[in-house]
Design a protein around this motif. Structure first.
Motif, PDB file in Angstrom:
ATOM      1  N   ILE A  32       0.835  -1.207   0.000  1.00  0.00           N
ATOM      2  CA  ILE A  32       0.000   0.000   0.000  1.00  0.00           C
ATOM      3  C   ILE A  32       0.867   1.253   0.000  1.00  0.00           C
ATOM      4  CG2 ILE A  32      -1.684   1.322   1.353  1.00  0.00           C
ATOM      5  CD1 ILE A  32      -2.777  -1.416   2.325  1.00  0.00           C
ATOM      6  N   SER A 214      -5.306   2.861   2.933  1.00  0.00           N
ATOM      7  CA  SER A 214      -5.664   1.980   1.821  1.00  0.00           C
ATOM      8  C   SER A 214      -5.292   2.679   0.512  1.00  0.00           C
ATOM      9  CB  SER A 214      -7.159   1.644   1.857  1.00  0.00           C
ATOM     10  OG  SER A 214      -7.935   2.816   1.711  1.00  0.00           O
ATOM     11  N   LYS A 215      -5.675   2.100  -0.602  1.00  0.00           N
ATOM     12  CA  LYS A 215      -5.285   2.640  -1.907  1.00  0.00           C
ATOM     13  C   LYS A 215      -6.292   3.644  -2.457  1.00  0.00           C
ATOM     14  CE  LYS A 215      -2.538  -1.408  -3.196  1.00  0.00           C
ATOM     15  NZ  LYS A 215      -2.302  -2.502  -4.176  1.00  0.00           N
TER      16      LYS A 215
END
Length: 415
Positions: A32, A214-215
């Protein structure tokens, strides 16, 4: 070396097993981190950052090219139309307050769908009486609690069909509650359900502690406005203060005019020498957030091995950098926070004690030996003195420093 730092032999023997157990989870964090590092680097290059953007303005701040370019970079990273990134915001709570007062008018309804917001917003909204609150200006407030740590989508949709709601507020991080923080997947699901009922309601996300975990960010899954602090994730431990608001252009402009002056909005606001710090902090943020997550994962595994209830578990999907440790008694909560302080680079000799903090109902103990006061992207740990006596730990500029401090704090529990 460990023993000279005050780390107990029992903790030293546990750590080798913990290191092996969490290795797979740390690899996920690295993946990530690499993805978000690419996003940041590309935004810097696309906006052609150079030495000129480090320059400072004073007074009104007209024509501050560095400030304006920083806001373009934030908009690019969040895939949003516009951004407001200012040192004039004193905290994330201040930025949330500015956004709420900018968007809500008398007789409008504000609906929180994650239950009661964080303690510092109670007087802003009017949950707790204050003559300057939204309630005092005629803004109505309602809330819908989570069910089993997820959105009550059926009840939310029923409420939206009954009468007009102007703004929906979602707080992703848990605050001082026992619920779980909300992943981006859960946020995406509820936004889709809301849009099926009301395409016009403003959806605002309190994103504090959640950036780069997160992405995706909430603006990429349909949120209209996202708010966060720069002494948390995106400041990278470099920004000395400030906050951001990103999202739809017209909403960002309303927030800017609430922060400064109607008719001037984003055009004013001096950078006062902050531009380089904000840029450098953002550049480091993916790596610093990764260190915070690794420290949280290590803490979760180690403290669970010591018999304490933790949330999230070391191998759970994470929505933010916050790690809960439930101690069940005041003594262990205080000892652990004092251990974190003693493992810090700044004020390690200070002994934190519970006290009556402005904006909080209960006494709170706060440990933070940080370079920036109140920074929670640096390792810190705090908790209200109330059952079940939970410590809320977050941050760490590097995993190595965080790991040492956690080992020292845990040693206080076993001695």
């Amino acid at each position: 070396m460990y023993e000279s730092f005050g780390i107990d032999k029992k903790i030293i023997s546990l750590v080798s097993n913990v290191d092996e157990t969490i290795k797979k989870e740390l690899d996920k964090v690295d993946d990530i981190c690499e993805f978000n590092s690419f996003k940041v680097l590309k935004a810097f290059q696309d906006n052609q950052i150079s030495d000129v953007h480090f320059n400072s303005t004073t007074g009104y701040g007209y024509g501050d090219v560095g400030r304006d370019t920083i806001e373009k970079i934030y908009a690019d990273i969040f895939k949003a139309e516009d951004a407001l990134v200012r040192s004039q915001f004193i905290s994330g709570s201040h930025a949330l307050t500015v956004a709420l007062f900018a968007l809500l008018r008398p007789n409008d309804t504000l609906l929180s769908i994650t239950g009661k917001p964080y303690d510092t917003l109670e007087e802003v909204i009017g949950i707790k009486d204050n003559s300057s609150s939204l309630k005092s200006f005629g803004v109505n407030y309602e809330q819908i609690d989570l069910v089993d740590n997820d959105f009550d989508i059926e009840r939310i949709c029923t409420r939206l069909k009954s009468s007009k709601v102007k703004l929906i507020e979602i707080q992703r991080s848990k605050g001082y509650s026992v619920r779980k923080s909300l992943t981006i997947d859960k946020v995406e699901k509820v936004i889709k359900a809301i849009r099926d009922v009301d395409k016009d309601v403003i959806i605002m996300i309190d994103n504090c502690y959640c950036e780069f975990v997160s992405k995706k960010e909430p603006t990429q899954v349909g949120a209209d406005l996202v708010v966060g602090s720069l002494i948390k994730n995106l400041g990278g431990g470099i920004a000395p203060n400030g906050a951001y608001i990103v999202g739809r252009k017209e909403l960002v402009n309303l927030a800017a005019e609430r922060l400064t002056v109607p008719g001037e909005g984003k055009e004013v606001g001096p950078s006062l020498g902050m531009n380089k710090s904000l840029l450098q902090g953002l550049f480091l943020a993916p790596s610093v957030v990764a260190s915070s997550l690794k420290t949280a994962i290590f803490t979760s595994c180690l403290l669970e091995n010591l018999g304490y209830k933790v949330e999230p578990k070391y191998n759970d999907d994470r929505a933010d950098i916050v790690q809960n440790i439930e101690f069940g008694n005041e003594q262990d909560l205080v000892k652990y926070c004092q251990g974190i302080q003693s493992g810090s680079p700044v004020d390690s000799f200070v002994v934190p004690l519970p006290w009556d903090m402005p904006g909080y109902t209960d006494k709170v103990i706060m440990a933070a030996g940080a370079f920036t006061q109140g920074s929670s992207i640096e390792l810190s740990c705090d908790g209200p003195i109330r059952p079940p006596y939970i410590a809320y730990q977050q941050g760490s500029l590097t995993y190595e420093y965080g790991k040492l401090a956690i080992m020292k704090a845990a040693s206080r529990l076993v001695k």
